[in-house]
Design an enzyme around this catalytic site. Structure first.
Site, PDB file in Angstrom:
ATOM      1  N   GLY A 239       0.703  -1.151  -0.115  1.00 24.37           N
ATOM      2  CA  GLY A 239      -0.239   0.465  -0.069  1.00 24.37           C
ATOM      3  C   GLY A 239       1.252   1.191  -0.187  1.00 24.37           C
ATOM      4  O   GLY A 239       0.381   2.380   0.164  1.00 24.37           O
ATOM      5  N   GLU A 273       4.074  -6.626   2.037  1.00 27.83           N
ATOM      6  CA  GLU A 273       3.412  -6.957   0.924  1.00 27.83           C
ATOM      7  C   GLU A 273       4.090  -5.656  -0.402  1.00 27.83           C
ATOM      8  O   GLU A 273       2.409  -5.664  -0.474  1.00 27.83           O
ATOM      9  CB  GLU A 273       2.291  -7.183   0.424  1.00 27.83           C
ATOM     10  CG  GLU A 273       1.587  -8.803   1.685  1.00 27.83           C
ATOM     11  CD  GLU A 273       0.780  -9.493   1.745  1.00 27.83           C
ATOM     12  OE1 GLU A 273      -0.632  -8.699   1.063  1.00 27.83           O
ATOM     13  OE2 GLU A 273       0.024 -10.082   2.138  1.00 27.83           O
ATOM     14  N   PRO A 274       4.958  -5.460  -0.130  1.00 27.76           N
ATOM     15  CA  PRO A 274       4.597  -3.953  -1.715  1.00 27.76           C
ATOM     16  C   PRO A 274       4.755  -4.603  -2.734  1.00 27.76           C
ATOM     17  O   PRO A 274       5.265  -6.093  -3.685  1.00 27.76           O
ATOM     18  CB  PRO A 274       5.928  -3.366  -1.218  1.00 27.76           C
ATOM     19  CG  PRO A 274       6.717  -4.655  -1.233  1.00 27.76           C
ATOM     20  CD  PRO A 274       6.058  -5.234   0.123  1.00 27.76           C
ATOM     21  N   ARG A 276       3.271  -1.649  -5.776  1.00 26.93           N
ATOM     22  CA  ARG A 276       3.450  -0.711  -6.025  1.00 26.93           C
ATOM     23  C   ARG A 276       5.107   0.301  -5.929  1.00 26.93           C
ATOM     24  O   ARG A 276       5.399   0.986  -6.911  1.00 26.93           O
ATOM     25  CB  ARG A 276       2.589   0.262  -5.800  1.00 26.93           C
ATOM     26  CG  ARG A 276       2.658   1.832  -6.530  1.00 26.93           C
ATOM     27  CD  ARG A 276       1.335   2.569  -6.411  1.00 26.93           C
ATOM     28  NE  ARG A 276      -0.350   1.841  -6.023  1.00 26.93           N
ATOM     29  CZ  ARG A 276      -0.801   2.235  -7.100  1.00 26.93           C
ATOM     30  NH1 ARG A 276      -0.765   2.237  -8.104  1.00 26.93           N
ATOM     31  NH2 ARG A 276      -1.831   1.169  -6.626  1.00 26.93           N
ATOM     32  N   ARG A 312      -5.602   2.392 -16.431  1.00 22.82           N
ATOM     33  CA  ARG A 312      -5.695   3.000 -14.540  1.00 22.82           C
ATOM     34  C   ARG A 312      -5.869   4.779 -14.964  1.00 22.82           C
ATOM     35  O   ARG A 312      -6.474   4.887 -14.106  1.00 22.82           O
ATOM     36  CB  ARG A 312      -4.149   3.269 -14.093  1.00 22.82           C
ATOM     37  CG  ARG A 312      -2.976   1.712 -14.179  1.00 22.82           C
ATOM     38  CD  ARG A 312      -2.047   2.779 -13.106  1.00 22.82           C
ATOM     39  NE  ARG A 312      -2.296   2.725 -11.536  1.00 22.82           N
ATOM     40  CZ  ARG A 312      -2.371   3.997 -11.466  1.00 22.82           C
ATOM     41  NH1 ARG A 312      -1.759   4.417 -12.066  1.00 22.82           N
ATOM     42  NH2 ARG A 312      -3.241   3.886  -9.945  1.00 22.82           N
ATOM     43  N   TYR A 316      -9.244   4.383 -13.245  1.00 21.93           N
ATOM     44  CA  TYR A 316      -9.684   5.323 -11.865  1.00 21.93           C
ATOM     45  C   TYR A 316      -9.135   6.390 -12.248  1.00 21.93           C
ATOM     46  O   TYR A 316      -8.626   7.271 -11.003  1.00 21.93           O
ATOM     47  CB  TYR A 316      -7.780   4.529 -10.530  1.00 21.93           C
ATOM     48  CG  TYR A 316      -7.895   3.220 -10.574  1.00 21.93           C
ATOM     49  CD1 TYR A 316      -8.853   2.847 -10.143  1.00 21.93           C
ATOM     50  CD2 TYR A 316      -6.651   3.090 -11.453  1.00 21.93           C
ATOM     51  CE1 TYR A 316      -8.965   1.751  -9.934  1.00 21.93           C
ATOM     52  CE2 TYR A 316      -6.747   1.455 -11.267  1.00 21.93           C
ATOM     53  CZ  TYR A 316      -7.405   1.038 -10.664  1.00 21.93           C
ATOM     54  OH  TYR A 316      -7.178  -0.975 -10.150  1.00 21.93           O
ATOM     55  N   CYS A 342     -13.100   2.427 -29.580  1.00 21.74           N
ATOM     56  CA  CYS A 342     -13.414   3.053 -30.079  1.00 21.74           C
ATOM     57  C   CYS A 342     -14.897   3.364 -28.577  1.00 21.74           C
ATOM     58  O   CYS A 342     -15.839   2.904 -28.213  1.00 21.74           O
ATOM     59  CB  CYS A 342     -14.977   1.993 -30.409  1.00 21.74           C
ATOM     60  SG  CYS A 342     -13.264   1.223 -32.843  1.00 21.74           S
ATOM     61  N   GLU A 343     -14.667   4.413 -27.623  1.00 20.70           N
ATOM     62  CA  GLU A 343     -15.121   4.622 -26.312  1.00 20.70           C
ATOM     63  C   GLU A 343     -14.055   5.845 -25.642  1.00 20.70           C
ATOM     64  O   GLU A 343     -13.177   5.989 -26.042  1.00 20.70           O
ATOM     65  CB  GLU A 343     -15.227   3.908 -25.596  1.00 20.70           C
ATOM     66  CG  GLU A 343     -14.303   3.087 -25.125  1.00 20.70           C
ATOM     67  CD  GLU A 343     -15.048   1.740 -23.640  1.00 20.70           C
ATOM     68  OE1 GLU A 343     -15.381   2.688 -23.141  1.00 20.70           O
ATOM     69  OE2 GLU A 343     -15.045   0.894 -24.234  1.00 20.70           O
ATOM     70  N   TYR A 370       0.478  -2.368 -12.298  1.00 19.67           N
ATOM     71  CA  TYR A 370      -0.643  -2.045 -12.533  1.00 19.67           C
ATOM     72  C   TYR A 370      -0.713  -1.412 -13.948  1.00 19.67           C
ATOM     73  O   TYR A 370      -1.947  -0.573 -14.501  1.00 19.67           O
ATOM     74  CB  TYR A 370      -1.320  -1.587 -10.596  1.00 19.67           C
ATOM     75  CG  TYR A 370      -1.465  -2.143 -10.102  1.00 19.67           C
ATOM     76  CD1 TYR A 370      -1.732  -3.135  -9.812  1.00 19.67           C
ATOM     77  CD2 TYR A 370      -0.646  -0.911  -9.027  1.00 19.67           C
ATOM     78  CE1 TYR A 370      -1.783  -3.852  -8.518  1.00 19.67           C
ATOM     79  CE2 TYR A 370      -0.337  -2.102  -8.015  1.00 19.67           C
ATOM     80  CZ  TYR A 370      -1.161  -3.079  -7.833  1.00 19.67           C
ATOM     81  OH  TYR A 370      -0.745  -3.641  -6.604  1.00 19.67           O
TER      82      TYR A 370
HETATM   83  N1  LLP Z   1      -1.552  -6.408  -0.501  1.00 22.08           N
HETATM   84  C1  LLP Z   1      -2.388  -7.069  -0.207  1.00 22.08           C
HETATM   85  C2  LLP Z   1      -3.635  -8.078  -0.273  1.00 22.08           C
HETATM   86  C3  LLP Z   1      -2.808  -6.422  -1.965  1.00 22.08           C
HETATM   87  O1  LLP Z   1      -4.485  -6.518  -2.346  1.00 22.08           O
HETATM   88  C4  LLP Z   1      -2.668  -5.622  -2.557  1.00 22.08           C
HETATM   89  C5  LLP Z   1      -3.237  -4.817  -3.747  1.00 22.08           C
HETATM   90  C6  LLP Z   1      -0.812  -5.520  -1.735  1.00 22.08           C
HETATM   91  C7  LLP Z   1      -0.885  -5.873  -1.481  1.00 22.08           C
HETATM   92  C8  LLP Z   1       0.121  -4.550  -3.030  1.00 22.08           C
HETATM   93  O2  LLP Z   1      -0.383  -2.764  -2.945  1.00 22.08           O
HETATM   94  P1  LLP Z   1       0.666  -2.269  -3.638  1.00 22.08           P
HETATM   95  O3  LLP Z   1       1.748  -2.363  -2.468  1.00 22.08           O
HETATM   96  O4  LLP Z   1       0.807  -2.579  -4.436  1.00 22.08           O
HETATM   97  O5  LLP Z   1      -0.012  -0.685  -3.034  1.00 22.08           O
HETATM   98  N2  LLP Z   1      -4.760  -1.940  -9.556  1.00 22.08           N
HETATM   99  C9  LLP Z   1      -5.101  -0.984  -8.885  1.00 22.08           C
HETATM  100  C10 LLP Z   1      -4.026  -0.955  -7.517  1.00 22.08           C
HETATM  101  C11 LLP Z   1      -4.863  -1.678  -6.717  1.00 22.08           C
HETATM  102  C12 LLP Z   1      -4.279  -2.477  -5.677  1.00 22.08           C
HETATM  103  C13 LLP Z   1      -4.814  -4.011  -5.570  1.00 22.08           C
HETATM  104  N3  LLP Z   1      -4.145  -4.665  -3.867  1.00 22.08           N
HETATM  105  C14 LLP Z   1      -4.201   0.308  -9.612  1.00 22.08           C
HETATM  106  O6  LLP Z   1      -3.772   0.604 -11.070  1.00 22.08           O
HETATM  107  O7  LLP Z   1      -4.052   1.897  -8.113  1.00 22.08           O
END
Ligand code: LLP
Length: 415
Positions: A239, A273-274, A276, A312, A316, A342-343, A370
């Site tokens: 996150g 769990e990084p 991004r 994205r 979003y 086409c949108e 992502y």
């Molecule tokens: N752990 C769990 C349980 C998760 O659901 C996620 C992301 C992560 C770790 C990794 O999170 P990060 O460190 O990447 O923030 N498609 C969206 C982001 C969806 C994230 C879903 N879960 C976007 O493009 O912003």
């Protein structure tokens, strides 16, 4: 952008010019920098120092096996959410004993696959999942390590689609039910209570939600301890946000200092769990301008990448920097960067001041997380190629799809 930099007016990825990459591999193309992945991983790893910790890269952010293999070589574990992601980790030579399995809807077959592979831990999200896992582990003659994912009802202050720790979200177990789920887990024959888990959302740019979630988690850790349930780890999920525009996410050092202070003298391993943080700024999407057109006083650059390649912005309203690969003397205008689909939701960026000519290459930055993983075949478009730059070398890590690849899975009806 570090390893993405300008040299004599031209964009380079490490020591290779983006123009050369486009000539060799065509566009649209995802281009990654190996050095950036390494820097990001090492930066995430550094501040925990000698506190026991485990970094499980979140495979969903970018699951190309070359990237998983690179992170495995750096010592990463992996956070998976499907049997498909487990297969990728195995194919990439990842250490399965550092795999954690997240997700609200694990299928029985996926859990069996993970039990067979002897993964490290299941992040369980409901009591019905717990019962099923116990049964499957018993059938397989195994004991499954679990942590319960809690839903702490903390606002992560992010886009509503990627907030996961609020009570209205489908994720985790409410704090008032958690103790009951742990009591049950402790009583099940094929379950070993290993830890606790809490992931509240993605692209968090403030520290306070992480600290609030950690406090909630620690309250439960202490409460469980009074019940004789001692945990071995706390998984704080992923996150941590990155800077796409003007966001100021906490530095990893600040994040680590805050969590370690709250943890105090408790001797629990920290798991992360990084996704991004590791992958986002390690990749760009390279695309070519096909046409410039004006509708009334609106200017459009129609490029060869589209929402199927990078969803994205459409999904979003995400803002990502768009840069010309090579400077030129064209007149600067405010362009919407749009694709051939086409949108009207098919845009990569809006109202960007750029100097463009047809045929120019542009880069959508911070597209390593992502990006490709969320791409599709919408409009029967072939998914883009992916390449990894390592110094002055460029490696093709995923071929551009062909229409034959797409058609191979389909059948005509009988005559
Ligand atoms: N752990 C769990 C349980 C998760 O659901 C996620 C992301 C992560 C770790 C990794 O999170 P990060 O460190 O990447 O923030 N498609 C969206 C982001 C969806 C994230 C879903 N879960 C976007 O493009 O912003």
């Amino acid at each position: 952008m570090g390893h993405f930099h300008f040299q004599s007016g031209e964009l380079f990825v490490e020591r290779v010019s983006a123009t050369n990459i486009a000539e060799q591999f065509d566009t649209p193309c995802y281009v990654y920098s190996k050095a950036t992945f390494e820097t990001n991983y090492n930066r995430f790893k550094a501040p925990w120092r000698d506190h026991p910790h485990r970094i499980c890269y979140s495979v969903k952010a970018n699951s190309n096996i070359a990237i998983l293999n690179l992170l495995a070589r750096l010592g990463a574990g992996f956070d998976i959410v499907s049997g498909g992601e487990l297969a990728r980790v195995l194919q990439a030579g990842g250490d399965v004993s550092s795999v954690v399995f997240s997700g609200v809807g694990k299928q029985a077959a996926e859990m069996q696959q993970a039990l067979d592979a002897n993964i490290h831990c299941f992040n369980v999200e409901s009591s019905s999942e717990l019962e099923l896992l116990n049964q499957l582990a018993g059938d397989a003659g195994k004991t499954a390590n679990i942590s319960v994912r809690i839903n702490p009802d903390v606002d992560p202050l992010t886009h509503e689609y990627i907030a996961t720790g609020l009570k209205e979200n489908k994720f985790g177990v409410n704090s008032d039910q958690v103790i009951e789920v742990y009591r049950r887990a402790a009583a099940l024959a094929h379950i070993n209570v290993a830890g606790i888990d809490c992931h509240i959302g993605s692209q968090l740019t403030e520290l306070s939600p992480f600290l609030n979630a950690m406090q909630e988690t620690l309250k439960l850790v202490d409460l469980l301890s009074t019940e004789g349930i001692e945990l071995g780890h706390i998984n704080m999920g992923g996150g941590l946000g990155v800077r796409y525009r003007q966001e100021n996410p906490p530095a990893i050092e600040e994040y680590a200092a805050g969590l370690l202070q709250l943890l105090g003298s408790r001797e629990l391993e920290l798991v992360f769990e990084p996704g991004r943080y590791i992958a986002a700024d390690a990749g760009i999407l390279l695309t070519r301008v096909n046409y410039l057109k004006d509708n009334h006083d609106k200017h459009f650059a129609v490029v060869d990448a589209a929402m199927n390649d990078l969803i994205r912005p459409a999904l979003y309203q995400a803002w990502q920097q768009v840069t010309s690969v090579r400077s030129n003397s064209a007149q600067a205008r405010e362009y919407d960067i749009v694709g051939p689909i086409c949108e009207s939701g098919d845009f990569l960026a809006k109202d960007r001041s750029l100097q463009l000519e047809p045929g120019d290459l542009i880069a959508v930055e911070c597209a390593g997380a992502y990006g490709f993983v969320m791409s599709s075949n919408y409009n029967s478009r072939n998914r883009a190629a992916e390449v990894m730059v390592d110094g002055d070398q460029v490696h093709l890590i995923r071929k551009r799809e062909t229409i034959e690849n797409q058609l191979a899975l389909e059948n005509l009806l009988p005559p």
